[in-house]
Design an enzyme around this catalytic site. Structure first.
Site, PDB file in Angstrom:
ATOM      1  CB  CYS A 191     -21.537  16.686  10.379  1.00  0.00           C
ATOM      2  SG  CYS A 191     -23.033  15.754  11.334  1.00  0.00           S
ATOM      3  CG  PHE A 192     -19.143  18.305   6.922  1.00  0.00           C
ATOM      4  CD1 PHE A 192     -20.579  17.655   6.505  1.00  0.00           C
ATOM      5  CD2 PHE A 192     -18.896  19.904   5.682  1.00  0.00           C
ATOM      6  CE1 PHE A 192     -20.849  18.089   5.583  1.00  0.00           C
ATOM      7  CE2 PHE A 192     -20.274  19.476   4.449  1.00  0.00           C
ATOM      8  CZ  PHE A 192     -21.558  18.816   4.790  1.00  0.00           C
ATOM      9  NE  ARG A 228     -28.273  21.435  24.403  1.00  0.00           N
ATOM     10  CZ  ARG A 228     -27.150  20.560  23.806  1.00  0.00           C
ATOM     11  NH1 ARG A 228     -26.924  20.060  24.035  1.00  0.00           N
ATOM     12  NH2 ARG A 228     -26.927  21.948  22.575  1.00  0.00           N
ATOM     13  CE  LYS A 272     -26.736  25.078   7.057  1.00  0.00           C
ATOM     14  NZ  LYS A 272     -26.944  23.563   7.223  1.00  0.00           N
ATOM     15  CG  ASP A 274     -29.059  16.452  27.049  1.00  0.00           C
ATOM     16  OD1 ASP A 274     -28.786  16.592  26.533  1.00  0.00           O
ATOM     17  OD2 ASP A 274     -28.189  16.964  28.529  1.00  0.00           O
ATOM     18  CE  LYS A 304     -24.946  11.490   9.917  1.00  0.00           C
ATOM     19  NZ  LYS A 304     -25.189  12.340   9.893  1.00  0.00           N
ATOM     20  CB  VAL A 363     -29.069  14.892  16.348  1.00  0.00           C
ATOM     21  CG1 VAL A 363     -29.846  13.611  15.454  1.00  0.00           C
ATOM     22  CG2 VAL A 363     -28.008  15.544  15.409  1.00  0.00           C
TER      23      VAL A 363
HETATM   24  C1  UDX Z   1     -23.964  18.259   7.137  1.00  0.00           C
HETATM   25  C2  UDX Z   1     -24.578  17.057   6.122  1.00  0.00           C
HETATM   26  O1  UDX Z   1     -25.267  18.169   5.324  1.00  0.00           O
HETATM   27  C3  UDX Z   1     -25.958  16.735   6.865  1.00  0.00           C
HETATM   28  O2  UDX Z   1     -26.741  15.448   6.264  1.00  0.00           O
HETATM   29  C4  UDX Z   1     -25.419  15.553   8.380  1.00  0.00           C
HETATM   30  O3  UDX Z   1     -26.269  14.899   8.715  1.00  0.00           O
HETATM   31  C5  UDX Z   1     -24.734  16.780   9.431  1.00  0.00           C
HETATM   32  O4  UDX Z   1     -23.394  17.443   8.334  1.00  0.00           O
HETATM   33  P1  UDX Z   1     -24.128  20.201   8.719  1.00  0.00           P
HETATM   34  O5  UDX Z   1     -22.787  20.540   9.167  1.00  0.00           O
HETATM   35  O6  UDX Z   1     -25.168  20.896   9.330  1.00  0.00           O
HETATM   36  O7  UDX Z   1     -25.010  19.366   7.588  1.00  0.00           O
HETATM   37  O8  UDX Z   1     -24.518  22.195   7.363  1.00  0.00           O
HETATM   38  P2  UDX Z   1     -24.021  22.085   5.893  1.00  0.00           P
HETATM   39  O9  UDX Z   1     -24.714  22.081   4.939  1.00  0.00           O
HETATM   40  O10 UDX Z   1     -23.514  20.329   5.312  1.00  0.00           O
HETATM   41  O11 UDX Z   1     -23.044  22.802   5.820  1.00  0.00           O
HETATM   42  C6  UDX Z   1     -21.549  22.702   6.496  1.00  0.00           C
HETATM   43  C7  UDX Z   1     -20.603  22.770   5.904  1.00  0.00           C
HETATM   44  O12 UDX Z   1     -20.519  23.312   4.812  1.00  0.00           O
HETATM   45  C8  UDX Z   1     -21.185  24.578   6.461  1.00  0.00           C
HETATM   46  O13 UDX Z   1     -20.011  25.462   7.317  1.00  0.00           O
HETATM   47  C9  UDX Z   1     -21.528  25.224   5.280  1.00  0.00           C
HETATM   48  O14 UDX Z   1     -21.403  27.255   5.377  1.00  0.00           O
HETATM   49  C10 UDX Z   1     -20.306  24.952   4.158  1.00  0.00           C
HETATM   50  N1  UDX Z   1     -20.729  25.153   2.622  1.00  0.00           N
HETATM   51  C11 UDX Z   1     -21.461  24.235   2.521  1.00  0.00           C
HETATM   52  C12 UDX Z   1     -20.254  25.467   2.083  1.00  0.00           C
HETATM   53  O15 UDX Z   1     -19.320  25.842   2.557  1.00  0.00           O
HETATM   54  N2  UDX Z   1     -20.386  26.279   1.213  1.00  0.00           N
HETATM   55  C13 UDX Z   1     -21.160  24.320   0.388  1.00  0.00           C
HETATM   56  O16 UDX Z   1     -21.191  24.851  -1.172  1.00  0.00           O
HETATM   57  C14 UDX Z   1     -22.933  24.402   1.134  1.00  0.00           C
HETATM   58  P1  ADP Z   2     -25.774  17.117  18.606  1.00  0.00           P
HETATM   59  O1  ADP Z   2     -25.018  17.763  17.372  1.00  0.00           O
HETATM   60  O2  ADP Z   2     -25.234  15.328  17.343  1.00  0.00           O
HETATM   61  O3  ADP Z   2     -27.417  16.691  18.836  1.00  0.00           O
HETATM   62  P2  ADP Z   2     -25.426  17.941  20.962  1.00  0.00           P
HETATM   63  O4  ADP Z   2     -23.787  18.096  21.377  1.00  0.00           O
HETATM   64  O5  ADP Z   2     -25.642  18.896  20.659  1.00  0.00           O
HETATM   65  O6  ADP Z   2     -25.118  16.759  19.839  1.00  0.00           O
HETATM   66  O7  ADP Z   2     -25.954  16.933  21.828  1.00  0.00           O
HETATM   67  C1  ADP Z   2     -26.030  15.773  22.838  1.00  0.00           C
HETATM   68  C2  ADP Z   2     -26.431  15.856  24.354  1.00  0.00           C
HETATM   69  O8  ADP Z   2     -26.349  14.652  24.754  1.00  0.00           O
HETATM   70  C3  ADP Z   2     -25.803  16.641  25.074  1.00  0.00           C
HETATM   71  O9  ADP Z   2     -27.094  17.813  25.284  1.00  0.00           O
HETATM   72  C4  ADP Z   2     -25.020  16.243  26.035  1.00  0.00           C
HETATM   73  O10 ADP Z   2     -25.420  16.947  27.600  1.00  0.00           O
HETATM   74  C5  ADP Z   2     -25.772  14.793  26.451  1.00  0.00           C
HETATM   75  N1  ADP Z   2     -25.258  13.396  26.366  1.00  0.00           N
HETATM   76  C6  ADP Z   2     -24.299  13.456  26.433  1.00  0.00           C
HETATM   77  N2  ADP Z   2     -24.745  11.463  27.556  1.00  0.00           N
HETATM   78  C7  ADP Z   2     -24.872  11.854  27.610  1.00  0.00           C
HETATM   79  C8  ADP Z   2     -25.829  10.766  28.470  1.00  0.00           C
HETATM   80  N3  ADP Z   2     -25.125   9.904  28.990  1.00  0.00           N
HETATM   81  N4  ADP Z   2     -27.369  10.721  29.113  1.00  0.00           N
HETATM   82  C9  ADP Z   2     -28.142  11.812  29.125  1.00  0.00           C
HETATM   83  N5  ADP Z   2     -27.629  12.800  27.865  1.00  0.00           N
HETATM   84  C10 ADP Z   2     -25.774  13.073  28.114  1.00  0.00           C
END
Ligand code: UDX
Ligand code: ADP
Length: 463
Positions: free
Chosen positions: A276-277, A39, A339, A34, A220, A13
């Site tokens: 996320c989901f 990373r 995905k 970070d 969210k 993100v």
């Molecule tokens: C999701 C939300 O879409 C996004 O808005 C939020 O901020 C983070 O979570 P993401 O997890 O990146 O995003 O992927 P998404 O495209 O939503 O797919 C999630 C999962 O559902 C994947 O494994 C995808 O393959 C699956 N999926 C999606 C299905 O199996 N069928 C579908 O029709 C759509």
């Molecule tokens: P997301 O998908 O939410 O972005 P990630 O795991 O990819 O999650 O990224 C989160 C990042 O935050 C990791 O790289 C981790 O090292 C960093 N992180 C966690 N705690 C701290 C902190 N206290 N200070 C700086 N970085 C941090």
């Protein structure tokens, strides 16, 4: 006007979001920090194919802004001190211990961030929650920040991220909406305006929505719960289709044309994954339970139960189709990521399907265009089902898909990577043991063509 931003957390993100803010706002200095040195080094790599996050189009944006007004660093304290606005983008995984284990979000990293900000800040700051957080986290952050005793004023905003991995750049360039929640006080409204002004550099004003903090946080969770629910709903129908002879792809097309329903998120699959989901729904369930709302909790929990069932059912079907024994058999996996167009594997269905098949002593041979071998092993080891030694014996990875499929009894498609469709399937067939099976967990291959070659093909939700 804000001139300096810092983002704590350089992950899926924080990285792409800040890259786009920096590109669209050359007048703002954006520093992403970070704790993870490797990373940060990867974000700074001269070779843009080595960026820690794979996202189509990300490399070009980083190339443009990095070193100009976009910086990646491990000097967290310094970046906090210099910034007027601080985004918190650290991970909030589901708790693996204690109260709320397996359900509540682990806010350890968020709290550490808040304490660090409180310790370091010498001037007023706007703190923006970017990570997905359970409702009312902002008040916890607020309490920590308000008790520093050094007179510094903080405003907390919630600005949830709606980008989906694999399409992050498009989602960031042209978001359906940007959501900003803040205090209803004049200071809160001023902070909201400061963030609105940043997005207004490229997002039309009418797409920037402002609310109170709690609405923003809950929106969210709600958005992700609704999206995941659609996937579980169509997946539930897929099982019924397999019994009745209906074809789930046809059903999805038919209902998707109803403008009240719409066509998106109706692809039947081996199950949803991603960071996320599941996490957000578990969060929602936990929050509902904590307020004694058991029916609400059960309602949403069913979305997860359905998803777990879909993954398990896929593995079971492979086993029963391969004459109820996969022991010692080679099963090739095409795809490991959750995905296409991402190197992220968090909660990927592939991990759980592999684990079930490995429990039956199958040999899993994986090819994924973007996922590294260490990541796959770490994913499977994390489940703790068997020793790491056994995992290494049962799971092998290949950098060539044809080799992964060579001498295999079956192929399972776990990710919908476009390139899989363009393979020479006759060549793959020739290299496999017969009968050669394809289990298409994403319904991306052409059943008709594969059957003509000689494959036994099974998709999701069709007979
Ligand atoms: C999701 C939300 O879409 C996004 O808005 C939020 O901020 C983070 O979570 P993401 O997890 O990146 O995003 O992927 P998404 O495209 O939503 O797919 C999630 C999962 O559902 C994947 O494994 C995808 O393959 C699956 N999926 C999606 C299905 O199996 N069928 C579908 O029709 C759509
Ligand atoms: P997301 O998908 O939410 O972005 P990630 O795991 O990819 O999650 O990224 C989160 C990042 O935050 C990791 O790289 C981790 O090292 C960093 N992180 C966690 N705690 C701290 C902190 N206290 N200070 C700086 N970085 C941090």
């Amino acid at each position: 006007m804000i001139k300096s931003i810092c983002c704590i957390g350089a992950g899926y993100v924080g990285g792409p979001t800040m890259a786009v803010i920096a590109q669209k706002c050359p007048h703002i200095k954006v520093t992403v920090v970070d704790l993870n040195e490797a990373r940060i080094a990867a974000w700074n790599a001269a070779d843009l194919s080595k960026l820690p996050v794979y996202e189509p189009g990300l490399d070009a944006v980083v190339a443009e802004a990095r070193g100009r007004n976009l910086f990646f660093s491990t000097e967290v304290d310094r970046a906090i001190e210099e910034a007027e606005m601080i985004f918190i983008s650290v991970n909030t995984p589901t708790k693996t211990y204690g109260v709320g284990k397996g359900m509540a979000a682990d806010l350890k990293y968020i709290e550490l961030c808040a304490r660090q900000i409180a310790r370091v800040a010498k001037s007023d700051k706007i703190v923006v929650e970017k990570s997905t957080l359970p409702v009312r986290t902002a008040s916890a952050i607020n309490e920590i920040l308000d008790h520093t005793g050094n007179g510094v004023q903080f405003q907390i905003l919630s600005n949830p991220e709606f980008l989906a991995e694999g399409t992050a750049m498009e989602d960031l360039f042209a978001p359906d909406r940007v959501l900003i929640g803040g205090d209803t006080t004049p200071e809160g409204q001023k902070a909201i305006q400061a963030l609105v002004d940043i997005y207004a550099n490229w997002v039309p004003k009418e797409n920037i929505l402002t609310t109170n903090v709690w609405s923003s946080e809950l929106s969210k969770l709600t958005a992700n719960a609704f999206l995941a629910q659609r996937v579980s709903s169509i997946n539930a129908m897929s099982e019924l289709c397999e019994k009745t002879g209906a074809d789930v792809n046809e059903v999805a097309r038919a209902i998707g044309l109803d403008s009240r329903i719409g066509s998106k998120f109706l692809k039947a699959s081996v199950g949803f994954g991603g960071s996320c989901f599941q996490k957000d729904i578990l969060n929602l369930v936990y929050i509902a339970k904590s307020y004694g709302l058991h029916e609400v909790a059960d309602y949403w929990e069913q979305v997860i139960i359905m998803n777990d069932h879909q993954k398990r059912r896929f593995a079971k079907n492979i086993i029963s189709t391969l004459y109820n024994t996969v022991s010692g058999k080679k099963i090739a996996f095409l795809g490991w990521a959750f995905k296409k167009d991402t190197n992220d594997t968090r909660e990927s269905a592939a991990i759980y399907v592999a684990d079930d098949l490995m429990g039956e002593q199958a040999h899993i041979a994986v090819f994924d265009p973007k996922v590294e071998k260490v990541q796959m092993l770490s994913d499977i080891n994390y489940l703790n089902t068997r020793s790491e030694h056994d995992n290494e014996k049962l799971l092998s990875t290949f950098s060539d898909p044809y080799e992964a499929c060579h001498n295999a009894h079956a192929i399972a498609v776990l990710t919908e990577w476009d390139e899989f469709k363009t393979y020479d399937w006759q060549k793959i067939y020739d290299g496999m043991l017969k009968p050669a099976f394809v289990f298409d967990g994403r319904n991306i291959l052409n059943k008709h063509e594969l059957e003509k070659i000689g494959f036994v093909y099974q998709g999701i939700g069709m007979m």
